[in-house]
Design a protein around this motif. Structure first.
Motif, PDB file in Angstrom:
ATOM      1  N   UNK A 235       6.175  -6.261  -1.258  1.00  0.00           N
ATOM      2  CA  UNK A 235       7.439  -5.647  -0.831  1.00  0.00           C
ATOM      3  C   UNK A 235       7.375  -4.126  -0.902  1.00  0.00           C
ATOM      4  N   UNK A 236       6.633  -3.607  -1.875  1.00  0.00           N
ATOM      5  CA  UNK A 236       6.536  -2.148  -2.024  1.00  0.00           C
ATOM      6  C   UNK A 236       5.970  -1.480  -0.769  1.00  0.00           C
ATOM      7  N   UNK A 237       5.096  -2.205  -0.040  1.00  0.00           N
ATOM      8  CA  UNK A 237       4.464  -1.622   1.132  1.00  0.00           C
ATOM      9  C   UNK A 237       5.463  -1.362   2.256  1.00  0.00           C
ATOM     10  N   UNK A 238       6.620  -1.999   2.188  1.00  0.00           N
ATOM     11  CA  UNK A 238       7.630  -1.805   3.215  1.00  0.00           C
ATOM     12  C   UNK A 238       8.684  -0.776   2.854  1.00  0.00           C
ATOM     13  N   UNK A 239       8.455  -0.010   1.793  1.00  0.00           N
ATOM     14  CA  UNK A 239       9.461   0.943   1.328  1.00  0.00           C
ATOM     15  C   UNK A 239       9.108   2.379   1.719  1.00  0.00           C
ATOM     16  N   UNK A 240      10.150   3.196   1.823  1.00  0.00           N
ATOM     17  CA  UNK A 240       9.937   4.626   2.065  1.00  0.00           C
ATOM     18  C   UNK A 240       9.284   5.293   0.862  1.00  0.00           C
ATOM     19  N   UNK A 241       9.560   4.763  -0.332  1.00  0.00           N
ATOM     20  CA  UNK A 241       8.930   5.320  -1.539  1.00  0.00           C
ATOM     21  C   UNK A 241       7.416   5.172  -1.481  1.00  0.00           C
ATOM     22  N   UNK A 242       6.924   4.035  -0.999  1.00  0.00           N
ATOM     23  CA  UNK A 242       5.480   3.837  -0.871  1.00  0.00           C
ATOM     24  C   UNK A 242       4.885   4.834   0.122  1.00  0.00           C
ATOM     25  N   UNK A 243       5.569   5.006   1.239  1.00  0.00           N
ATOM     26  CA  UNK A 243       5.094   5.957   2.247  1.00  0.00           C
ATOM     27  C   UNK A 243       5.050   7.369   1.669  1.00  0.00           C
ATOM     28  N   UNK A 244       6.117   7.745   0.953  1.00  0.00           N
ATOM     29  CA  UNK A 244       6.171   9.082   0.362  1.00  0.00           C
ATOM     30  C   UNK A 244       5.122   9.243  -0.739  1.00  0.00           C
ATOM     31  N   UNK A 245       4.984   8.227  -1.581  1.00  0.00           N
ATOM     32  CA  UNK A 245       4.039   8.317  -2.701  1.00  0.00           C
ATOM     33  C   UNK A 245       2.603   8.447  -2.238  1.00  0.00           C
TER      34      UNK A 245
END
Length: 260
Positions: A235-245
């Motif tokens: 699920x983390x891969x679909x988050x904006x936080x993952x993209x930003x991190x």
């Protein structure tokens, strides 16, 4: 929201919830449990709040136990209902909260007080802290999750001894047992918790929420924690936080997580 038995204040991303019944050594009664539920729920839904710190007012007690006068004459059914409702409303609620919760244990944390601290995601203690589950000395057992969480944290043998002797341990013994993460002076207790909170706030709140779910899954009967971890990881891969991190890492800069 105004409360009779607690204070709640948000500042710089940290909501500090203070149990304020000093004349009763901050003992838990039904009203306080209800107010704590409301304060935690409010903080969890407050977009400004990234970490919650729970502390007791005064220098003597975090929470010295449950208010025995409220249930001394309860029937079997009423006793079971007390434990069931309390666990659902507050103790399990805190454990599964998506916002990290730090218990700042100052002074006595006994019975329901220690159970409340154990429901938090981790604990920091002042050097005057005393902890224990003395319920068997009253002819009853811990009813707010103490018989389950204490063995998880310190092991079955130590938990058995502590519960059966109705004894207390000091802060440094609690540190040695793994019941608390840090011990400091009373003056430095809240500053240390705030320092740890500031480190947490640098990271992705979405990832932290997933981590809480995955870690808690390991302690739930009939739940495969590894499968929960796999699901939350994906699920983390679909988050904006993952993209930003990941973008910030590749660009060699500090991440600015949107929390989405």
């Amino acid at each position: 929201m105004s409360y009779n038995n607690i204070f709640s204040k948000e500042e710089k991303g940290i909501t500090t919830i203070t149990i304020n019944r000093p004349n009763k050594l901050n003992a838990l009664n039904r009203e306080t449990i209800k107010e704590l539920h409301e304060a935690f729920d409010e903080a969890n839904h407050d977009k400004k709040t990234k970490v919650i710190i729970l502390i007791g007012s005064g220098e003597k007690a975090f929470v010295a136990g449950a208010d025995i006068s409220e249930f001394a004459n309860f029937s079997v059914k009423e006793g079971a209902n007390l434990a069931s409702k309390g666990q659902e409303l507050l103790f399990d609620f805190i454990e599964n909260l998506s916002t990290p919760v730090i218990a700042a244990v100052n002074g006595f944390a006994l019975g329901g007080g220690l159970e409340l601290a154990m429901a938090c995601h981790f604990r920091v203690a002042s050097d005057n802290a005393k902890m224990g589950l003395p319920e068997v000395s009253l002819g009853v057992i811990p009813g707010y999750g103490g018989t389950q969480r204490l063995p998880q944290l310190i092991g079955k043998g130590r938990a058995m001894e502590l519960i059966m002797t109705a004894g207390m341990i000091d802060a440094h013994t609690a540190l040695n047992y793994g019941l608390v993460n840090h011990v400091t002076t009373q003056d430095e207790l809240l500053p240390l918790c705030e320092k740890i909170a500031s480190k947490i706030m640098r990271n992705s709140p979405v990832a932290i929420k997933s981590a809480i779910k995955a870690i808690n899954a390991n302690f739930k009967d009939g739940v495969d924690g590894y499968q929960v971890e796999i699901k939350q990881f994906g699920k983390c891969f679909g988050t904006l936080d993952f993209k930003e991190g990941t973008t910030a890492f590749l660009e060699k800069r500090q991440a600015n997580f949107p929390g989405k």
